[in-house]
Design a protein around this motif. Structure first.
Motif, short mmCIF file in Angstrom:
data_model
loop_
_atom_site.label_atom_id
_atom_site.label_comp_id
_atom_site.label_asym_id
_atom_site.label_seq_id
_atom_site.Cartn_x
_atom_site.Cartn_y
_atom_site.Cartn_z
N UNK A 87 0.83 -1.21 0.00
CA UNK A 87 0.00 0.00 0.00
C UNK A 87 0.86 1.25 0.00
N UNK A 88 0.41 2.24 -0.75
CA UNK A 88 0.98 3.58 -0.70
C UNK A 88 -0.11 4.49 -0.16
N UNK A 89 -0.14 4.66 1.16
CA UNK A 89 -1.25 5.37 1.78
C UNK A 89 -2.51 4.55 1.64
N UNK A 90 -3.52 5.11 0.97
CA UNK A 90 -4.75 4.36 0.75
C UNK A 90 -4.76 3.66 -0.61
N UNK A 91 -3.66 3.81 -1.35
CA UNK A 91 -3.60 3.24 -2.70
C UNK A 91 -2.98 1.84 -2.67
N UNK A 92 -3.64 0.89 -3.31
CA UNK A 92 -3.12 -0.47 -3.42
C UNK A 92 -2.20 -0.52 -4.65
N UNK A 93 -0.91 -0.81 -4.41
CA UNK A 93 0.04 -0.91 -5.52
C UNK A 93 0.02 -2.31 -6.14
N UNK A 94 0.11 -3.32 -5.29
CA UNK A 94 0.08 -4.71 -5.75
C UNK A 94 -0.59 -5.54 -4.66
N UNK A 95 -1.18 -6.67 -5.05
CA UNK A 95 -1.79 -7.54 -4.06
C UNK A 95 -1.88 -8.96 -4.57
N UNK A 96 -1.92 -9.87 -3.62
CA UNK A 96 -2.16 -11.28 -3.93
C UNK A 96 -3.23 -11.76 -2.96
N UNK A 97 -4.34 -12.28 -3.51
CA UNK A 97 -5.49 -12.67 -2.70
C UNK A 97 -5.57 -14.19 -2.53
N UNK A 98 -6.37 -14.58 -1.55
CA UNK A 98 -6.76 -15.97 -1.35
C UNK A 98 -5.57 -16.92 -1.31
N UNK A 99 -4.60 -16.60 -0.46
CA UNK A 99 -3.48 -17.50 -0.24
C UNK A 99 -3.93 -18.53 0.80
N UNK A 211 -8.95 1.95 1.26
CA UNK A 211 -9.98 2.29 2.24
C UNK A 211 -11.38 2.01 1.68
N UNK A 212 -11.61 2.36 0.42
CA UNK A 212 -12.92 2.11 -0.17
C UNK A 212 -13.13 0.63 -0.49
N UNK A 213 -12.06 -0.03 -0.91
CA UNK A 213 -12.17 -1.47 -1.16
C UNK A 213 -12.56 -2.22 0.11
N UNK A 214 -11.97 -1.82 1.24
CA UNK A 214 -12.28 -2.44 2.52
C UNK A 214 -13.71 -2.15 2.96
N UNK A 215 -14.22 -0.97 2.61
CA UNK A 215 -15.58 -0.60 3.01
C UNK A 215 -16.64 -1.17 2.07
N UNK A 216 -16.33 -1.20 0.76
CA UNK A 216 -17.33 -1.58 -0.23
C UNK A 216 -17.38 -3.07 -0.47
#
Length: 394
Positions: A87-99, A211-216
């Motif tokens: 994360x860069x502040x509230x911005x997601x730079x890269x992610x890996x889900x469902x590990x 922040x919005x991804x976590x809320x929405x």
């Protein structure tokens, strides 16, 4: 006309050993393929930045790396599926889900100098720190700067697309709120599926704001108390209420909060500043994110409307690909053809699961079919990466 067949010789006593040998060769070949694939993705195993995600924190919890491209190997040492983000502040730079617990996944990231955060499992866990220091390569890239001229048209068109999706998202959510207030369960269920479509079409950009991804759009599996967690909000909380609890009135405040959040998302989509790689690179990242996580595991655990979601996501990806395709040089016509082929294959993998105009419920889609969809999206991500690299400023 039938032909009489004479019985052949019986099985050789050496046959069991031959079968066993073939099996060992197959396993060895599979292992070699896996090793070669892992090495191709990461350069070599010694180049991996290894991170272990435990129940409460990452190990190490602080990282310092030079700017440039790095491949992270994330090991889930907890007993829950986790996601790992930079994360860069509230911005997601890269992610890996469902590990999955006990397993490892890799994530490649091209990092610029700066201070970043890393998520460590459950959304309630403290975040780790990632410090990226300047390097000779990063300083040279900064001096060169991107060539924006060729991207002015595509970026402008994509901004219009995002603004339209933001407006559609707000309108669709308002209709969902109205159905809940009217106590119309069937209508609210139908609107839940359609209300997600604009969000998923804009997802390549919408997923940038943590922040919005976590809320929405939080998933219960990533929350400490799952469906009972106070942070279980947004679409999937409504989905749970509509399709499991079979209720409407208790969902009204949740839907009103969602409406506030999607209005904020609409504003950010209109104001977002886009860089040249945000279109091809964003499409590639979303395709890979879906292929590596949501497609095989599923996301809409209560409504089973995953295929509708994937349809909307692919529509957004196709729109992005169409905007940059004219920028591919004539000398790379094979890449243009490959992109068209990959998009068509991904669409066909979804269309194969339609009955009339409607998609099958995702809990009825077997593992091989899900794997087929994931493979087409992964191949599409690989091609979009090639497009992104081909269009990168030289």
């Amino acid at each position: 006309m039938s032909i009489e067949r004479k019985p052949g010789p019986g099985p050789s006593p050496l046959m069991p050993f031959a079968v066993a040998g073939a099996a060992l060769l197959a396993l060895a070949g599979g292992g070699a393929f896996f090793y070669a694939t892992a090495k191709r993705q990461s350069g070599s195993t010694s180049d991996l930045v290894k991170v272990e995600v435990g129940a409460k924190a990452c190990r190490p919890n602080e990282l310092t790396l030079p700017a440039g491209r790095h491949t992270f190997e994330i090991h889930n040492a907890s007993d829950r599926p986790v996601e790992w983000e930079i994360l860069d502040g509230i911005m997601v730079l890269e992610e890996r889900e469902n590990i999955i617990p006990g397993l490892r996944q890799t994530l490649a990231a091209n990092l610029k100098p700066g201070q970043y955060q890393i998520t460590c499992g459950l959304l309630s866990n403290p975040r780790g720190k990632l410090t990226v220091t300047p390097s000779a390569a990063s300083e040279a890239a900064a001096k060169t700067g991107p060539e924006l001229k060729a991207f002015i048209g595509p970026l402008s068109e994509y901004k219009v697309f995002l603004a339209l999706q933001g407006a559609s998202l707000v309108t669709a959510t308002e209709k969902l709120v109205a159905a809940l207030k009217a106590g119309d369960l069937d209508e609210a269920r139908a609107l839940y599926v359609s209300a997600r479509a604009p969000y998923r079409q804009a997802e390549a950009t919408a997923m940038r704001w943590a922040d919005l991804q976590t809320a929405i759009d939080p998933i219960a599996d990533y929350l400490e108390d799952r469906e009972k967690d106070s942070h279980f909000t947004g679409y999937h909380r409504l989905e749970y209420g509509l399709f499991v609890e079979n209720t409407t009135a208790p969902l009204i405040p949740i839907a009103e909060k969602l409406l506030t959040d999607v209005n904020e998302l609409k504003a950010r989509l209109r104001a977002v500043k886009l860089a040249p790689d945000d279109v091809p690179g964003g499409a590639a990242r979303l395709s890979r994110r879906l292929a590596d996580g949501k497609i095989e595991s599923g996301e809409n655990a209560y409504a089973h409307s995953d295929l509708d979601d994937l349809d909307a996501s692919l529509t957004g990806i196709t729109r992005m690909a169409g905007l940059v395709r004219p920028l591919i040089p004539e000398s790379s016509a094979d890449l243009s053809h490959e992109l068209d082929t990959r998009l068509k294959a991904a669409r066909q993998s979804l269309e194969a699961l339609k009955s009339g105009k409607d998609y099958a419920a995702y809990d009825k889609v077997d593992a091989p079919s899900r794997r087929t969809i994931a493979e087409t999206f992964r191949a599409l991500a690989d091609t979009l990466d090639k497009v992104s690299n081909r269009l990168a400023p030289g």
